[in-house]
Design a protein around this motif. Structure first.
Motif, mmCIF file in Angstrom:
data_model
loop_
_atom_site.group_PDB
_atom_site.id
_atom_site.type_symbol
_atom_site.label_atom_id
_atom_site.label_comp_id
_atom_site.label_asym_id
_atom_site.label_seq_id
_atom_site.Cartn_x
_atom_site.Cartn_y
_atom_site.Cartn_z
ATOM 1 N N PRO A 14 -23.863 -79.169 82.013
ATOM 2 C CA PRO A 14 -23.304 -77.868 82.027
ATOM 3 C C PRO A 14 -24.167 -77.183 83.002
ATOM 4 N N ASP A 15 -25.017 -77.369 82.883
ATOM 5 C CA ASP A 15 -26.642 -76.304 83.423
ATOM 6 C C ASP A 15 -26.569 -76.934 84.612
ATOM 7 N N PRO A 16 -26.611 -75.747 85.743
ATOM 8 C CA PRO A 16 -26.244 -75.762 87.217
ATOM 9 C C PRO A 16 -28.098 -76.465 87.817
ATOM 10 N N PHE A 17 -28.921 -76.694 86.890
ATOM 11 C CA PHE A 17 -29.458 -77.833 88.223
ATOM 12 C C PHE A 17 -29.988 -79.185 87.487
ATOM 13 N N ASP A 18 -29.122 -79.143 85.965
ATOM 14 C CA ASP A 18 -29.237 -80.753 85.476
ATOM 15 C C ASP A 18 -28.332 -81.364 86.546
ATOM 16 N N ARG A 19 -27.105 -80.442 86.520
ATOM 17 C CA ARG A 19 -26.233 -81.053 87.680
ATOM 18 C C ARG A 19 -26.369 -81.425 89.131
ATOM 19 N N ALA A 20 -27.263 -80.367 89.659
ATOM 20 C CA ALA A 20 -27.635 -80.500 91.176
ATOM 21 C C ALA A 20 -28.626 -82.233 90.906
ATOM 22 N N LEU A 21 -28.955 -82.046 89.790
ATOM 23 C CA LEU A 21 -29.668 -83.259 89.200
ATOM 24 C C LEU A 21 -29.241 -84.877 89.885
ATOM 25 N N ALA A 22 -28.042 -84.736 88.334
ATOM 26 C CA ALA A 22 -27.185 -85.347 88.872
ATOM 27 C C ALA A 22 -26.513 -85.901 90.143
ATOM 28 N N TYR A 23 -26.574 -84.636 91.126
ATOM 29 C CA TYR A 23 -26.065 -85.134 92.143
ATOM 30 C C TYR A 23 -26.966 -86.079 92.371
ATOM 31 N N GLN A 24 -28.183 -85.055 92.786
ATOM 32 C CA GLN A 24 -29.399 -86.028 93.162
ATOM 33 C C GLN A 24 -29.384 -87.547 93.150
ATOM 34 N N TRP A 25 -28.930 -88.332 92.139
ATOM 35 C CA TRP A 25 -29.129 -89.232 91.372
ATOM 36 C C TRP A 25 -27.998 -90.409 92.420
ATOM 37 N N LEU A 26 -27.114 -89.485 92.946
ATOM 38 C CA LEU A 26 -26.036 -90.319 93.164
ATOM 39 C C LEU A 26 -26.399 -90.646 94.678
ATOM 40 N N PHE A 27 -27.001 -89.717 94.993
ATOM 41 C CA PHE A 27 -26.968 -89.838 96.452
ATOM 42 C C PHE A 27 -28.209 -90.692 96.698
ATOM 43 N N SER A 84 -25.231 -89.484 81.856
ATOM 44 C CA SER A 84 -24.409 -88.641 82.933
ATOM 45 C C SER A 84 -23.460 -89.256 84.071
ATOM 46 N N VAL A 85 -22.535 -88.763 84.886
ATOM 47 C CA VAL A 85 -22.639 -89.723 85.630
ATOM 48 C C VAL A 85 -23.997 -90.216 86.331
ATOM 49 N N ALA A 86 -24.734 -89.615 86.991
ATOM 50 C CA ALA A 86 -25.708 -90.325 87.633
ATOM 51 C C ALA A 86 -25.911 -91.373 86.410
ATOM 52 N N ASP A 87 -26.785 -91.874 85.553
ATOM 53 C CA ASP A 87 -26.406 -93.548 84.769
ATOM 54 C C ASP A 87 -25.091 -93.545 85.034
ATOM 55 N N ILE A 88 -24.243 -93.527 84.682
ATOM 56 C CA ILE A 88 -23.004 -94.293 85.171
ATOM 57 C C ILE A 88 -23.138 -95.732 86.154
ATOM 58 N N ALA A 89 -23.771 -94.339 87.347
ATOM 59 C CA ALA A 89 -23.398 -94.943 88.449
ATOM 60 C C ALA A 89 -24.420 -95.712 89.220
ATOM 61 N N LEU A 90 -25.966 -95.306 88.537
ATOM 62 C CA LEU A 90 -27.259 -95.912 88.445
ATOM 63 C C LEU A 90 -27.229 -97.846 87.993
ATOM 64 N N TYR A 91 -26.220 -97.432 86.713
ATOM 65 C CA TYR A 91 -26.088 -98.708 85.707
ATOM 66 C C TYR A 91 -25.687 -99.602 86.084
ATOM 67 N N ALA A 92 -24.025 -99.607 87.207
ATOM 68 C CA ALA A 92 -23.218 -100.411 87.641
ATOM 69 C C ALA A 92 -23.702 -101.526 88.011
ATOM 70 N N TYR A 93 -24.922 -101.237 88.890
ATOM 71 C CA TYR A 93 -26.193 -102.183 90.141
ATOM 72 C C TYR A 93 -26.670 -102.663 89.229
ATOM 73 N N THR A 94 -28.197 -102.155 88.577
ATOM 74 C CA THR A 94 -28.983 -102.616 87.176
ATOM 75 C C THR A 94 -28.565 -102.875 86.813
ATOM 76 N N HIS A 95 -27.959 -103.457 86.173
ATOM 77 C CA HIS A 95 -27.632 -103.679 85.449
ATOM 78 C C HIS A 95 -27.100 -105.785 85.940
ATOM 79 N N GLN A 96 -26.941 -105.762 86.870
ATOM 80 C CA GLN A 96 -26.965 -106.507 87.488
ATOM 81 C C GLN A 96 -27.915 -107.712 88.627
#
Length: 203
Positions: A83-96, A157-169
């Motif tokens: 919900p925090d704007p900066f933390d949400r931007a961090l999530a976007y950062q890690w998605l990119f 968050s979504v950032a962890d889900i995105a990075l988990y997908a291939y990291t765990h493989q």
């Protein structure tokens, strides 16, 4: 009901399935394989002209491509979008970061070993290139995870889900996760989160 068109063993296709499982949202999975040409049929291209999976189809017939866009759509107003704007931007950062720095190395190197159709691409130069780039990406993650339990805010968050997908493989692509203890500990935290399902899970 939501439909996910995708490959059962693809990390990118796993991302929306994992989030939907955690959210308890029922959905259909339709197997579409980019390796056998079924993403290039007129029927599929009418849904996604880019001819790639995953593809999300809403109950009212709208279509959304790109796995991380799906995560953002599905996570709206849930615990997976900070919900925090900066933390949400961090999530976007890690998605990119996941799509531009991580996936092109870690996922691609895994594919070179996992899919026999890509064996001819498994040249020494390509393997060396993807190993170096993948280890660099994993190193960036390691630095973050030495200082924080998750990538954006104080919870998964979504950032962890995105990075988990291939990291765990990653070890299937020849990466040594023993070199990245903070990443390895984070993988266990993601797996301990309620509603977790493995990559081969289908509804």
């Amino acid at each position: 009901m939501i439909t996910i068109y995708g490959m059962g063993d693809s990390g990118n296709c796993y991302k929306p399935r994992l989030l939907l499982a955690k959210l308890g949202i029922p959905f259909r999975h339709v197997e579409v394989n980019s390796l056998d040409g079924s993403t290039q049929t007129p029927e599929f291209l009418a849904r996604n002209p880019n001819g790639k999976v995953p593809l999300l189809e809403t109950g009212d017939g709208r279509h959304l491509a790109e796995s991380n866009a799906m995560l953002l759509y599905l996570a709206e107003d849930t615990r997976f979008l900070p919900p925090d704007p900066f933390d949400r931007a961090l999530a976007y950062q890690w998605l990119f970061f996941e799509q531009y720095s991580h996936e092109p190395a870690v996922a691609v190197r895994r594919a070179l070993f996992v899919y026999s159709e890509r064996a001819h691409q498994r040249t020494p130069a390509r393997l060396a290139e993807t190993l170096e780039a993948g280890n660099k990406a994993l190193g960036v993650m390691e630095d973050r995870l030495r200082a924080a339990h998750f990538f954006a805010g104080g919870a998964l968050s979504v950032a962890d889900i995105a990075l988990y997908a291939y990291t765990h493989q990653a070890e299937r692509g020849g990466f040594d996760l023993g070199l990245f203890p903070a990443v390895s500990a984070w993988l266990k935290r993601v797996e301990a989160d309620p509603g977790h399902v493995p990559i081969d899970w289908l509804p």
